[in-house]
Design a protein around this motif. Structure first.
Motif, PDB file in Angstrom:
ATOM      1  N   ALA A  66     -26.271 -62.073 -28.391  1.00  0.00           N
ATOM      2  CA  ALA A  66     -27.306 -63.486 -27.846  1.00  0.00           C
ATOM      3  C   ALA A  66     -28.168 -63.707 -29.233  1.00  0.00           C
ATOM      4  O   ALA A  66     -28.678 -65.207 -28.913  1.00  0.00           O
ATOM      5  CB  ALA A  66     -28.234 -62.489 -27.083  1.00  0.00           C
ATOM      6  N   ASP A  67     -28.383 -62.929 -30.170  1.00  0.00           N
ATOM      7  CA  ASP A  67     -29.430 -62.763 -30.733  1.00  0.00           C
ATOM      8  C   ASP A  67     -28.760 -64.432 -31.668  1.00  0.00           C
ATOM      9  O   ASP A  67     -29.202 -64.770 -32.774  1.00  0.00           O
ATOM     10  CB  ASP A  67     -29.248 -62.167 -31.717  1.00  0.00           C
ATOM     11  N   GLY A  70     -26.696 -67.356 -28.889  1.00  0.00           N
ATOM     12  CA  GLY A  70     -27.776 -67.868 -27.878  1.00  0.00           C
ATOM     13  C   GLY A  70     -28.288 -69.506 -27.357  1.00  0.00           C
ATOM     14  O   GLY A  70     -28.133 -69.707 -26.384  1.00  0.00           O
ATOM     15  N   LYS A  95     -31.457 -64.514 -23.192  1.00  0.00           N
ATOM     16  CA  LYS A  95     -31.116 -65.461 -24.621  1.00  0.00           C
ATOM     17  C   LYS A  95     -30.451 -66.502 -24.581  1.00  0.00           C
ATOM     18  O   LYS A  95     -30.050 -67.372 -25.803  1.00  0.00           O
ATOM     19  CB  LYS A  95     -31.200 -64.698 -25.296  1.00  0.00           C
ATOM     20  N   PHE A  96     -29.122 -66.313 -23.340  1.00  0.00           N
ATOM     21  CA  PHE A  96     -27.845 -67.422 -23.843  1.00  0.00           C
ATOM     22  C   PHE A  96     -28.627 -68.887 -23.260  1.00  0.00           C
ATOM     23  O   PHE A  96     -28.593 -69.708 -21.784  1.00  0.00           O
ATOM     24  CB  PHE A  96     -26.687 -67.115 -22.863  1.00  0.00           C
ATOM     25  N   GLU A  97     -29.509 -69.826 -23.642  1.00  0.00           N
ATOM     26  CA  GLU A  97     -29.716 -71.372 -23.489  1.00  0.00           C
ATOM     27  C   GLU A  97     -28.651 -72.217 -22.755  1.00  0.00           C
ATOM     28  O   GLU A  97     -29.226 -72.602 -22.199  1.00  0.00           O
ATOM     29  CB  GLU A  97     -31.082 -72.067 -24.060  1.00  0.00           C
TER      30      GLU A  97
END
Length: 278
Positions: A66-67, A70, A95-97
């Motif tokens: 995710a970092d 994301g 966090k996955f926009e």
């Protein structure tokens, strides 16, 4: 594939995965969190990632992914990842926009947050009901495309959330758009659902409450008093055999001439007491 081959392989060409958009590692049962971290850090534009049956991965690998991805990842498949705790990965999933597709089949999901996922439709909830039988809580805030079919799917497939508070919460967020609603045989529907219907379902014209045993006369009366678009059909009037049933408030019907029709302009609604408790 083992982790030890990844550093040497990727080191041969630092930009070898720079254009990679789709990656399937399905069945990579020896892939660890560290190995996945090295892969995703080298594939910065990845759009689709299949990690199904990667049995060694933990929530740490999802957080790392995710970092790194994301802002770009759209599809993530975590089917049958046995070491993943679905509750622990929720913060990472947020966090996955750009995420559009997420598979968590094989996980015993207890809580699902779908707030503001405005493109979700009833078909999404058919899948949820089939794959998340242990679901206890679901957040449906601002899902305006849902109809009573979504409620039906959840009621039939996710029995753990078949309670009065859950349906009331759905009506709080989506009731303004409802025109037809069937709660047939949803046994735990009661006071809270009735209160939400009365407050938020002004456009509702068709309502099926068959076998809703927890609904009281007062609760049903409150719904009828407040959902002014509801229609009492001839099927209802002529279709029952209970001689003790009386319908108050129906005008222009000779069968009910002996029934006193309340005038709402003279005072509060007949079931106003329920609204005073809300």
């Amino acid at each position: 594939m083992s982790d030890y081959v990844l550093p040497s392989t990727l080191a041969r060409s630092s930009n070898s995965l720079a254009a990679l958009t789709t990656l399937s590692l399905s069945g990579a049962c020896r892939l660890s969190d560290d190995g996945l971290s090295k892969l995703v850090s080298s594939a910065s534009v990845l759009r689709s990632l299949n990690l199904s049956q990667c049995s060694l991965l933990t929530f740490s690998s999802i957080d790392t992914s995710a970092d790194s991805l994301g802002s770009v990842l759209r599809e993530l498949n975590l089917t049958d990842c046995q070491s993943l705790d679905s509750m622990l990965i929720l913060p990472a999933l947020k966090k996955f926009e750009q995420q559009q597709v997420l598979s968590l089949a094989g996980h015993n999901i207890k809580e699902l947050v779908l707030a503001d996922c405005v493109k979700l439709t009833d078909s999404s909830f058919k899948v949820i009901s089939e794959t998340c039988p242990g679901l206890c809580a679901i957040d449906l805030v601002n899902l305006s495309k849902l109809t009573d079919f979504a409620i039906g799917y959840l009621a039939n497939g996710c029995r753990a959330i078949q309670n009065d508070e859950a349906f009331a919460a759905f009506l709080e967020t989506s009731g303004d758009w409802l025109k037809e609603l069937s709660l047939n045989n949803v046994k735990k529907v009661g006071y809270n659902t009735a209160a939400s219907l009365g407050r938020h379902s002004k456009r509702l014209h068709t309502l099926d409450l068959s076998w809703c045993r927890n609904l009281t006369d007062e609760a049903v009366g409150f719904i009828v008093d407040n959902c002014l678009s509801l229609r009492i059909t001839k099927v209802f009037l002529d279709g029952h055999s209970n001689p003790d049933v009386q319908i108050i408030g129906l005008k222009m019907c000779t069968v009910l001439e002996h029934v006193k029709v309340p005038d709402h302009e003279e005072g509060p609604l007949h079931y106003y007491s329920l609204s005073s408790r809300i």
